[in-house]
Write a protein that holds these residues in place. Structure first.
Motif, PDB file in Angstrom:
ATOM      1  N   ARG A 195      53.874  50.341  68.808  1.00  0.00           N
ATOM      2  CA  ARG A 195      53.670  49.155  69.508  1.00  0.00           C
ATOM      3  C   ARG A 195      53.279  47.808  69.406  1.00  0.00           C
ATOM      4  O   ARG A 195      52.391  46.951  69.822  1.00  0.00           O
ATOM      5  CB  ARG A 195      53.178  49.397  71.029  1.00  0.00           C
ATOM      6  CG  ARG A 195      53.500  50.620  71.836  1.00  0.00           C
ATOM      7  CD  ARG A 195      53.166  50.693  73.130  1.00  0.00           C
ATOM      8  NE  ARG A 195      53.431  51.709  73.953  1.00  0.00           N
ATOM      9  CZ  ARG A 195      53.361  51.834  75.341  1.00  0.00           C
ATOM     10  NH1 ARG A 195      52.099  51.537  75.751  1.00  0.00           N
ATOM     11  NH2 ARG A 195      54.125  52.737  76.160  1.00  0.00           N
ATOM     12  N   TYR A 246      62.982  54.335  72.934  1.00  0.00           N
ATOM     13  CA  TYR A 246      61.633  53.940  73.462  1.00  0.00           C
ATOM     14  C   TYR A 246      61.703  53.303  74.702  1.00  0.00           C
ATOM     15  O   TYR A 246      62.304  52.440  75.311  1.00  0.00           O
ATOM     16  CB  TYR A 246      61.110  52.972  72.547  1.00  0.00           C
ATOM     17  CG  TYR A 246      61.174  53.385  71.141  1.00  0.00           C
ATOM     18  CD1 TYR A 246      60.224  54.360  70.565  1.00  0.00           C
ATOM     19  CD2 TYR A 246      62.258  52.809  70.077  1.00  0.00           C
ATOM     20  CE1 TYR A 246      60.226  54.843  69.199  1.00  0.00           C
ATOM     21  CE2 TYR A 246      62.307  53.468  69.017  1.00  0.00           C
ATOM     22  CZ  TYR A 246      61.354  54.285  68.290  1.00  0.00           C
ATOM     23  OH  TYR A 246      61.510  54.614  67.091  1.00  0.00           O
ATOM     24  N   ASP A 275      59.457  51.967  76.349  1.00  0.00           N
ATOM     25  CA  ASP A 275      58.853  50.375  76.427  1.00  0.00           C
ATOM     26  C   ASP A 275      59.513  49.454  75.983  1.00  0.00           C
ATOM     27  O   ASP A 275      59.145  48.314  76.038  1.00  0.00           O
ATOM     28  CB  ASP A 275      57.473  50.669  76.109  1.00  0.00           C
ATOM     29  CG  ASP A 275      57.191  51.115  74.692  1.00  0.00           C
ATOM     30  OD1 ASP A 275      58.420  51.260  74.010  1.00  0.00           O
ATOM     31  OD2 ASP A 275      56.173  51.476  74.155  1.00  0.00           O
TER      32      ASP A 275
END
Length: 392
Positions: free
Chosen positions: A91, A286, A288
């Motif tokens: 991230r 993903y 996020d």
């Protein structure tokens, strides 16, 4: 709840729309978030307005405003820096200056890259208005044009703003008539006519009808570009044929931004584009990461254009908001998209019916809703108002 950090790559309309919605709605709900915008350009541009600059109907300051104007207004941090890598496993977004920016949510709003290198001679020989610099170069070329054949070349499809080549044909004829210049305008398109008719029947037939009424417009469909020789002003095709031109205007071939090449954000079925999902525009890999940018629209069967991006940015932002609020909010992607085109003599309002289809993609059906000169004014007013709203 810990403060969530939301990072937006890019400073264009995709970032503005998603950031504005998240910033305003979290403020109303009393939810604290940290918004960070990373972009290498200090200006926010409205690219759909660039043709107006090329045709002398708008000036550079009409199509841009400082990114800082809306980031400061919405309480976001601004990093004027170039993204070099996204590390979704950790991230983290990495930048050219050495920053490592961590995120809880990431919005990839980085647009597309123009791959001139795919066709020898294309960049040196042709003009375009897909950047502000390109629009200003085309403006000079049009000012010096004294008559002859203008070729609008589409070497690949889909490309950014699929209606643009058909739109600009009429505008070029109109522009030439206003200047008292004799111009024969030709569209040379990679898609064969039968494919255009089967996929865009109503649009293709009606656009052709409008062009016939305007006059001095010729279609040459299904031509695969090999190279361009700027010295002799000749276009060479893969079938062995060639064509001369006096002025060449191109819809540039598109590829994903460099920092996203060779990543699993790329659409496997066609690596020219990024991969996303409909109707949330969340990454398939993903949870996020959201990809509501224009270079991802072909992966979900939506037009490679700004209007779908606007609604995609709202839908992605709304998905994040529903998670931050802990409530199941609606996904605000509309059942109908409306795109407005300027054909010079008249305006065209194109509508797309949109439905969700299996596999996280959309099913669309385009048709022309109305043609009327007033639509030109509607389009110009919206574009001008967008930028003016961001001026201080």
């Amino acid at each position: 709840m810990a403060v969530k950090r939301i990072v937006y790559i890019g400073g264009g309309p995709c970032t503005l729309v998603s950031l504005r919605r998240i910033a305003e709605e979290t403020k109303k709900a009393g939810i604290e978030v940290e918004n960070i915008v990373i972009t290498k350009d200090k200006y926010h541009y409205f690219p759909a307005f660039f043709p107006d600059v090329a045709l002398g109907e708008a000036e550079p300051d009409d199509v841009r405003a400082p990114v800082e104007n809306f980031t400061s207004e919405l309480g976001a941090k601004l990093y004027l820096d170039e993204v070099t890598r996204v590390d979704p496993a950790n991230r983290v977004v990495e930048t050219k200056s050495g920053k490592r920016v961590e995120y809880d949510y990431l919005f990839i709003c980085a647009g597309t890259r123009y791959a001139w290198e795919e066709y020898p001679g294309l960049r040196e020989a042709s003009y375009h208005n897909y950047t502000l610099e390109g629009a200003l170069e085309l403006r000079k070329a049009l000012a010096g044009f004294r008559g002859g054949d203008i070729v609008v070349l589409v070497p690949e499809f889909p490309h950014r703003c699929p209606g643009y080549p058909f739109e600009v044909l009429g505008r070029l004829v109109y522009h030439a008539k206003r200047r008292g210049v004799n111009a024969n305008v030709k569209l040379v398109h990679a898609v064969p006519m039968d494919a255009a008719l089967s996929h865009l029947f109503d649009l293709a037939v009606n656009w052709h009808r409008i062009h016939q009424e305007i006059g001095n417009i010729e279609y040459i469909m299904g031509k695969q570009l090999e190279r361009v020789d700027p010295g002799s002003k000749t276009i060479f095709f893969k079938d062995g044929e060639s064509m001369k031109y006096d002025l060449l205007i191109t819809a540039p071939p598109c590829r994903v931004p460099k920092f996203l090449e060779d990543t699993d954000f790329v659409f496997k079925k066609d690596p020219r584009f990024l991969d996303t999902t409909f109707p949330t525009f969340r990454s398939r890999k993903y949870d996020d990461v959201f990809i509501p940018t224009d270079s991802a629209m072909p992966s979900v069967n939506l037009p490679f254009a700004g209007v779908p991006v606007h609604y995609a940015a709202v839908a992605a932002a709304d998905t994040v908001l529903s998670e931050l609020k802990g409530a199941s909010g609606p996904i605000l992607f509309p059942d109908v998209l409306t795109i407005v085109l300027d054909f010079g003599k008249t305006g065209v309002l194109v509508t797309f019916d949109v439905k969700e289809a299996p596999g996280g993609v959309a099913a669309t059906k385009p048709y022309i809703a109305i043609t009327h000169p007033m639509i030109k004014l509607l389009k110009y007013s919206f574009y001008a108002g967008w930028i003016k709203s961001l001026k201080k």
